[in-house]
Design a protein around this motif. Structure first.
Motif, short mmCIF file in Angstrom:
data_model
loop_
_atom_site.label_atom_id
_atom_site.label_comp_id
_atom_site.label_asym_id
_atom_site.label_seq_id
_atom_site.Cartn_x
_atom_site.Cartn_y
_atom_site.Cartn_z
N LEU A 142 34.57 46.89 117.00
CA LEU A 142 35.52 47.83 116.42
C LEU A 142 36.88 47.70 117.11
CD1 LEU A 142 36.06 50.15 114.47
CD2 LEU A 142 35.16 51.71 116.20
N ILE A 195 35.21 51.83 108.35
CA ILE A 195 34.08 51.94 109.26
C ILE A 195 32.94 52.66 108.53
CG2 ILE A 195 33.23 52.90 111.43
CD1 ILE A 195 36.20 53.03 112.33
N HIS A 236 28.85 49.93 111.62
CA HIS A 236 29.06 50.26 113.03
C HIS A 236 28.04 51.28 113.52
CE1 HIS A 236 31.32 51.24 116.65
NE2 HIS A 236 31.53 52.47 116.23
#
Length: 113
Positions: free
Chosen positions: A17, A29, A6
């Motif tokens: 997300l 993440i 991300h």
């Protein structure tokens, strides 16, 4: 466990997300700009995506245009460039076990859930 690579500054990555959050599934993440990926990790991701390294490069990024565009690069050199300059990596990348996808458009992420 699902993993999303991300970039919080990228709208597509934020949308991806949000899809994961709404799925109710557990996920991890990884902000790959803060924690850059090794060349080996990039190779693993490329294998899961089943794409050539150049397909993972954001070719409109300034660093690509100034340092790499128009040059003949080997796959190893492209991987090295992404490891050195993580901003060059397409995002978001979502991995679920042995499957991976580049979430562009973010709706593609649903196919992994």
């Amino acid at each position: 466990m699902i993993t999303i690579y991300h970039n919080p500054r990228c709208s597509k990555s934020r949308q991806g997300l949000e899809i994961l959050k709404n799925s109710g599934q557990e996920f991890e993440i990884i902000n790959y700009l803060k924690d850059p990926l090794s060349e080996e990790k990039l190779r693993q991701i490329l294998a899961l995506l089943n794409i050539a390294p150049i397909a993972l490069v954001r070719q409109n990024e300034t660093i690509w245009k100034s340092d790499y565009k128009g040059k003949t690069l080997t796959e190893d050199e492209i991987i090295s460039a992404m490891a050195k300059h993580p901003k060059l990596i397409e995002r978001p990348i979502v991995i679920n076990q042995d499957k991976a996808i580049i979430g562009r458009p973010p709706a593609l992420i649903a196919s992994l859930l």
